[in-house]
Design a protein around this motif. Structure first.
Motif, PDB file in Angstrom:
ATOM      1  N   ILE A 430       0.819  -1.219   0.000  1.00 56.77           N
ATOM      2  CA  ILE A 430       0.000   0.000   0.000  1.00 56.77           C
ATOM      3  C   ILE A 430       0.849   1.264   0.000  1.00 56.77           C
ATOM      4  O   ILE A 430       0.626   2.173  -0.811  1.00 56.77           O
ATOM      5  N   VAL A 431       1.815   1.340   0.895  1.00 52.34           N
ATOM      6  CA  VAL A 431       2.535   2.595   1.129  1.00 52.34           C
ATOM      7  C   VAL A 431       3.295   3.104  -0.100  1.00 52.34           C
ATOM      8  O   VAL A 431       3.246   4.306  -0.399  1.00 52.34           O
ATOM      9  N   PRO A 432       4.008   2.256  -0.878  1.00 52.21           N
ATOM     10  CA  PRO A 432       4.712   2.793  -2.058  1.00 52.21           C
ATOM     11  C   PRO A 432       3.787   3.414  -3.096  1.00 52.21           C
ATOM     12  O   PRO A 432       4.240   4.207  -3.929  1.00 52.21           O
ATOM     13  N   ALA A 433       2.503   3.078  -3.060  1.00 50.59           N
ATOM     14  CA  ALA A 433       1.544   3.669  -4.001  1.00 50.59           C
ATOM     15  C   ALA A 433       1.049   5.024  -3.531  1.00 50.59           C
ATOM     16  O   ALA A 433       0.278   5.678  -4.240  1.00 50.59           O
ATOM     17  N   GLU A 434       1.498   5.474  -2.356  1.00 47.99           N
ATOM     18  CA  GLU A 434       0.977   6.709  -1.781  1.00 47.99           C
ATOM     19  C   GLU A 434       2.025   7.808  -1.612  1.00 47.99           C
ATOM     20  O   GLU A 434       1.674   8.987  -1.652  1.00 47.99           O
ATOM     21  N   ILE A 435       3.279   7.468  -1.396  1.00 47.28           N
ATOM     22  CA  ILE A 435       4.239   8.464  -0.894  1.00 47.28           C
ATOM     23  C   ILE A 435       5.165   9.049  -1.952  1.00 47.28           C
ATOM     24  O   ILE A 435       5.944   9.953  -1.640  1.00 47.28           O
ATOM     25  N   PHE A 436       5.089   8.585  -3.195  1.00 46.28           N
ATOM     26  CA  PHE A 436       5.984   9.083  -4.237  1.00 46.28           C
ATOM     27  C   PHE A 436       5.226   9.962  -5.232  1.00 46.28           C
ATOM     28  O   PHE A 436       4.006   9.850  -5.362  1.00 46.28           O
ATOM     29  N   PRO A 437       5.928  10.851  -5.953  1.00 46.77           N
ATOM     30  CA  PRO A 437       5.266  11.743  -6.917  1.00 46.77           C
ATOM     31  C   PRO A 437       4.557  10.964  -8.023  1.00 46.77           C
ATOM     32  O   PRO A 437       4.961   9.850  -8.371  1.00 46.77           O
ATOM     33  N   ALA A 438       3.516  11.560  -8.594  1.00 45.31           N
ATOM     34  CA  ALA A 438       2.697  10.876  -9.597  1.00 45.31           C
ATOM     35  C   ALA A 438       3.516  10.397 -10.783  1.00 45.31           C
ATOM     36  O   ALA A 438       3.300   9.286 -11.290  1.00 45.31           O
ATOM     37  N   ARG A 439       4.462  11.205 -11.252  1.00 45.86           N
ATOM     38  CA  ARG A 439       5.219  10.841 -12.448  1.00 45.86           C
ATOM     39  C   ARG A 439       6.214   9.715 -12.181  1.00 45.86           C
ATOM     40  O   ARG A 439       6.759   9.124 -13.114  1.00 45.86           O
ATOM     41  N   LEU A 440       6.479   9.409 -10.891  1.00 47.37           N
ATOM     42  CA  LEU A 440       7.404   8.336 -10.516  1.00 47.37           C
ATOM     43  C   LEU A 440       6.725   7.263  -9.665  1.00 47.37           C
ATOM     44  O   LEU A 440       7.381   6.321  -9.227  1.00 47.37           O
ATOM     45  N   ARG A 441       5.428   7.402  -9.449  1.00 49.75           N
ATOM     46  CA  ARG A 441       4.736   6.523  -8.494  1.00 49.75           C
ATOM     47  C   ARG A 441       4.774   5.063  -8.932  1.00 49.75           C
ATOM     48  O   ARG A 441       5.104   4.168  -8.142  1.00 49.75           O
ATOM     49  N   SER A 442       4.425   4.805 -10.175  1.00 49.11           N
ATOM     50  CA  SER A 442       4.410   3.427 -10.664  1.00 49.11           C
ATOM     51  C   SER A 442       5.817   2.848 -10.693  1.00 49.11           C
ATOM     52  O   SER A 442       6.034   1.681 -10.339  1.00 49.11           O
ATOM     53  N   THR A 443       6.794   3.664 -11.083  1.00 55.38           N
ATOM     54  CA  THR A 443       8.184   3.206 -11.130  1.00 55.38           C
ATOM     55  C   THR A 443       8.686   2.838  -9.743  1.00 55.38           C
ATOM     56  O   THR A 443       9.296   1.782  -9.542  1.00 55.38           O
TER      57      THR A 443
END
Length: 542
Positions: A430-443
């Motif tokens: 869950i957490v990695p899908a929330e805390i990173f910027p949108a342009r890098l979130r999936s990466t």
């Protein structure tokens, strides 16, 4: 910029609606399939050994050689790791929706192909099975970052954790369904093609029709994935990707208005100088390997990757090799007292019971409590309690292996799965899908989940050898002596201790917007201030 802010605010504050539940089901069925495909192989590996590695001179049934067993159990994880990195990056470059259908169709095709593995020899069948399971894993890998990112970007901030957890919780049903399908298939074949135990008739204990049983179990995983393909293609691109990455605020508002009951107030278009300022800010945004990313999110990425790595070493070691642990504590009868289909039935029954009593409840406790208790407390508590229950198995291990104590062992073992799933197995997703910027979130989610699959590979390959007896006369055929199940459990407890400490690098995300967590609100504020300085009279003009 104003319209972008309107879209994001509307998503954060939108009431929970039917479309949110639709998205959970559509994304969740991918994870249902993922778990089914990854764990169903452990239900049929004993059967594969009996069919393809039968030795008439041996007193024990045929087993997969060490290298073959490691490959069959672990090759899908290698594909998953590669898929998480590739599709995670592609999801940020092309958009979530465009990539989402690719992963599902790859899973369907390779799932069917795995069951159709062909060859005139054992080596040929195992080679084609491993080939197709690698590419099956590659498709599964893409589902991790894309499903998590899509669900996080659709959800409102109040219930975001529960919705992402619900997607992930479908793994529990996939695991359970794998056991049930294997139970039904093995029971049906056993009733139709009964056979004596191995010690009574080695050759006759494995009927030729058993070769169909494992193929049916593996191929069944294509059905739920195929049923959700149409609905995946109907999902619009997430508004956050369209607004923040593609920079098309109008399209983002239109997409969300089509599926959610929200209203967006159109505003006067900004002046050309503001648009130029936004484009300039886009060019200045930091990349994944920049010093600025390291300063803002480097410790977050370290925390998510290490926690997921050590969690999966422990979790997949236990999950994939439940059958070996059950045999070690004598919960399952000795292999030579059963025929091939009977052994498959009893392994499936044991794993189904653990999934039903420990795995599924843990997932849904997370769904119900994550937006109340928070991610940090659940992950920290999960690592602590997993450590406690694994030590509860390891310290008095000889007690558990004596007759009459097997039920207690299974109960303790089920609790380790319960607190893995009501704990770090859910929160690391869950957490990695929330805390990173949108342009890098999936990466970044792909990198974090790939670290987890690296842990799964270590668990799948390492535990296979480590859990062997220290006495050379008691090891499985072809295996060197290991450190034993007891010492292996101590190692898994140590992994959980490492995860406990690295959890402190990960921020609490409960109740916060994605832009607040990633720092994109700060960047938007800086851009607005710069705009006001560039056009000092714009406020008066409006």
């Amino acid at each position: 910029m104003a319209r972008e802010r309107k879209v994001l605010d509307a998503l954060d504050t939108a009431k929970t609606q039917w479309y949110h539940f639709t998205a959970v089901v559509v994304a969740g069925m991918g994870f249902f399939t993922d778990a089914y495909d990854l764990f169903s192989i452990s239900l049929v590996t004993k059967l594969l050994g009996r069919i393809y590695y039968f030795d008439a001179a041996s007193r024990s049934p045929g087993t997969l050689p060490p290298s073959v067993s490691a490959a069959v159990n672990g090759v899908a994880f290698c594909g998953t790791l590669a898929g998480q990195l590739f599709f995670g990056w592609l999801g940020d470059k092309m958009g979530r929706k465009k990539v989402y259908g690719m992963t599902l169709m790859l899973m369907v095709i390779c799932c069917l192909a795995s069951g159709l593995s062909f060859g005139s020899s054992a080596k040929g069948v195992m080679a084609t099975l491993c080939f197709f399971r690698f590419w099956l894993g590659f498709g599964i890998g893409g589902d991790y970052p894309l499903s998590a990112t899509i669900m996080s970007e659709y959800a409102n901030k109040r219930t975001r954790g529960a919705f992402i957890a619900a997607v992930f919780a479908m793994q529990g049903f996939g695991n359970l369904t794998g056991g049930i399908v294997a139970l039904v298939v093995s029971a049906a074949f056993k009733a139709r093609f009964d056979a004596p135990a191995y010690r009574d008739d080695p050759a006759g204990s494995t009927v030729p029709e058993a070769d169909y049983a494992w193929r049916i179990v593996l191929m069944f995983g294509a059905i739920p994935a195929l049923l959700t393909y149409y609905w995946r293609m109907k999902m619009p691109e997430t508004a956050r990707y369209t607004a923040l990455v593609a920079r098309n605020d109008k399209q983002a508002a239109a997409d969300m208005a089509r599926v959610l009951n929200v209203e967006f107030v159109d505003e006067q278009e900004k002046a050309a100088v503001a648009e130029e300022e936004a484009r300039r800010r886009d060019r200045e945004q930091y990349g994944l390997f920049s010093r600025e990313f390291g300063r803002r999110h480097g410790h977050h990425l370290l925390g998510t990757t290490v926690c997921w790595f050590v969690l999966d070493v422990a979790y997949y070691s236990q999950n994939l090799f439940q059958k070996d642990i059950y045999t070690a504590v004598q919960w399952l009868p000795k292999a030579d007292t059963m025929n091939a289909l009977e052994e498959m039935f009893k392994i499936s029954r044991a794993q189904t019971l653990v999934a039903l009593c420990g795995t599924i409840p843990g997932y849904w406790f997370t769904v119900f409590f994550i937006d109340v208790v928070g991610r940090f407390a659940i992950q920290l508590g999960g690592f602590i309690l997993m450590t406690a229950f694994i030590l509860g198995l390891a310290v008095p291990y000889h007690h558990w292996t004596t007759p009459g104590n097997h039920v207690g062992f299974v109960v303790m073992y089920a609790f380790t799965f319960f607190f893995a799933n009501f704990g770090p197995n859910s929160t690391t997703f869950i957490v990695p899908a929330e805390i990173f910027p949108a342009r890098l979130r999936s990466t970044c989610h792909g990198i974090s989940s790939a670290a987890g699959k690296m842990g799964a590979i270590v668990g799948a390959f390492g535990f296979l050898y480590a859990a062997q007896s220290t006495d050379p006369s008691k090891t499985d055929a072809g295996y060197p002596p290991g450190i034993g199940v007891r010492n292996s459990l101590f190692l898994l407890a140590g992994c959980n201790v490492v995860g406990f400490f690295f959890t402190f690098l990960v921020p609490e995300s409960k109740g916060k917007s994605l832009e607040e967590l990633s720092g994109e609100n700060d960047m938007a504020a800086a851009a607005a201030n710069s705009y006001r300085q560039t056009v000092p009279d714009s406020g008066q003009a409006e």
